[in-house]
Design a protein around this motif. Sequence first.
Motif, PDB file in Angstrom:
ATOM      1  N   PHE A 186       0.847  -1.202   0.000  1.00 25.96           N
ATOM      2  CA  PHE A 186       0.000   0.000   0.000  1.00 25.96           C
ATOM      3  C   PHE A 186       0.875   1.241   0.000  1.00 25.96           C
ATOM      4  O   PHE A 186       2.061   1.204   0.350  1.00 25.96           O
ATOM      5  N   LEU A 187       0.277   2.357  -0.385  1.00 24.23           N
ATOM      6  CA  LEU A 187       0.907   3.668  -0.261  1.00 24.23           C
ATOM      7  C   LEU A 187       0.056   4.520   0.680  1.00 24.23           C
ATOM      8  O   LEU A 187      -1.180   4.463   0.620  1.00 24.23           O
ATOM      9  N   PRO A 188       0.689   5.306   1.538  1.00 19.92           N
ATOM     10  CA  PRO A 188      -0.079   6.119   2.498  1.00 19.92           C
ATOM     11  C   PRO A 188      -0.814   7.258   1.809  1.00 19.92           C
ATOM     12  O   PRO A 188      -0.586   7.549   0.631  1.00 19.92           O
ATOM     13  N   ASN A 222      -7.967   1.775   7.451  1.00 23.31           N
ATOM     14  CA  ASN A 222      -8.514   0.722   6.590  1.00 23.31           C
ATOM     15  C   ASN A 222      -7.681  -0.551   6.641  1.00 23.31           C
ATOM     16  O   ASN A 222      -8.184  -1.651   6.356  1.00 23.31           O
ATOM     17  N   LEU A 223      -6.409  -0.444   7.010  1.00 27.84           N
ATOM     18  CA  LEU A 223      -5.522  -1.605   7.030  1.00 27.84           C
ATOM     19  C   LEU A 223      -5.849  -2.570   8.166  1.00 27.84           C
ATOM     20  O   LEU A 223      -5.455  -3.735   8.124  1.00 27.84           O
ATOM     21  N   THR A 225      -8.578  -3.860   8.725  1.00 25.94           N
ATOM     22  CA  THR A 225      -9.466  -4.896   8.176  1.00 25.94           C
ATOM     23  C   THR A 225      -8.661  -6.090   7.667  1.00 25.94           C
ATOM     24  O   THR A 225      -9.079  -7.250   7.822  1.00 25.94           O
ATOM     25  N   VAL A 226      -7.493  -5.828   7.114  1.00 30.12           N
ATOM     26  CA  VAL A 226      -6.688  -6.882   6.502  1.00 30.12           C
ATOM     27  C   VAL A 226      -6.205  -7.891   7.534  1.00 30.12           C
ATOM     28  O   VAL A 226      -6.171  -9.104   7.261  1.00 30.12           O
ATOM     29  N   VAL A 227      -5.825  -7.431   8.718  1.00 34.37           N
ATOM     30  CA  VAL A 227      -5.227  -8.331   9.707  1.00 34.37           C
ATOM     31  C   VAL A 227      -6.215  -9.370  10.220  1.00 34.37           C
ATOM     32  O   VAL A 227      -5.802 -10.384  10.802  1.00 34.37           O
ATOM     33  N   HIS A 228      -7.512  -9.140  10.005  1.00 33.93           N
ATOM     34  CA  HIS A 228      -8.512 -10.127  10.443  1.00 33.93           C
ATOM     35  C   HIS A 228      -8.601 -11.305   9.475  1.00 33.93           C
ATOM     36  O   HIS A 228      -9.184 -12.338   9.805  1.00 33.93           O
ATOM     37  N   HIS A 229      -7.989 -11.181   8.316  1.00 37.12           N
ATOM     38  CA  HIS A 229      -8.096 -12.217   7.290  1.00 37.12           C
ATOM     39  C   HIS A 229      -6.880 -13.133   7.225  1.00 37.12           C
ATOM     40  O   HIS A 229      -6.949 -14.209   6.638  1.00 37.12           O
ATOM     41  N   ILE A 259      -1.786  -1.164  14.603  1.00 33.01           N
ATOM     42  CA  ILE A 259      -1.836  -2.362  13.753  1.00 33.01           C
ATOM     43  C   ILE A 259      -0.856  -3.453  14.175  1.00 33.01           C
ATOM     44  O   ILE A 259      -1.182  -4.646  14.113  1.00 33.01           O
ATOM     45  N   LEU A 260       0.334  -3.079  14.629  1.00 38.71           N
ATOM     46  CA  LEU A 260       1.378  -4.077  14.836  1.00 38.71           C
ATOM     47  C   LEU A 260       1.531  -4.561  16.270  1.00 38.71           C
ATOM     48  O   LEU A 260       1.990  -5.688  16.493  1.00 38.71           O
TER      49      LEU A 260
END
Length: 297
Positions: A186-188, A222-223, A225-229, A259-260
């Motif tokens: 991704f790009l910020p 928005n990122l 959401t990705v960690v749940h997958h 996030i981390l």
Amino acid sequence: MNNIKSVFSINDLENLSGIKAHTIRMWEKRYTIFSPNRNTNNVRFYTTNDLKKILTIAFLNNFGYKISKIAKLSETEIISLAQKIYSDKTDSNFAISKFKLSMFNFDAKLFHETYDKLLETKDFEIIFYEVFIPLLDEIGFLWQTETLTPIHEHFISSLIRQKLFAEIEQAQKNANFSSNEVYVLFLPMGEIHEIGIILVNYLLLKKNKQVVYLGENVPMENLTTVVHHFNKVNFVSYFTVQPEEENLNTYLDTFHQNILVNSPHKLLVLGKQVHNFTSFIPSIQCFTSIKQMLNTI
């Protein structure tokens, strides 16, 4: 509205060809290789044809041909000689010159013909490292010196992206993922320079890594959401102009906290904004080049 640049100063020719302005003036006087027009202030200006000629002469000069010999040739003979050397040595510098001409003339056909010629002796990855990356570096310099306008960069960048996406499509079809890890690219927000991260997409696929490409202007929230997958996410980003230097620590700290933290996820960061930056957060790594990052994977 940006005007299409079709008139060049002697400094433009120096920036584009690498031949010093005083040398160009000397060649004009001694060998009459150009007959520049002058504006109302009696200042020389040059045409697109002059630009094409100086790029070809610079190429021949780099291969040891003296200007005294080049000056005796007709324009057709100069072009034929350059093409013969290019055919014999498949030189990347000549390809870069042709891509620059393609950019200034908005000539997509010349771009594709030059690219196809390179493909006869080089694979895509070598073309990108030996030709496209130096070309993009030159474009950055030419933009800073106002030798070109943003529309030139947009034109050539769109053509390079076409080549990248074509290679990515083939890599996706042939992918055989080697682990359960995923790389989320991704790009910020505010970062629109996409070619670097697109190249990372291609190179990770070539290493059989699972890639999720999200593109430019991605809000950090928005990122989440990705960690749940996925069980383990390696976020990868490319900071060319954003976040700005004074906001870099804040952005990375916020990314870590949101996030981390307390997770196996990581953030890998490339780009000009982190070339002189060291992260003290273990789950965030900064790299000075794509090759350096790939060597850690």
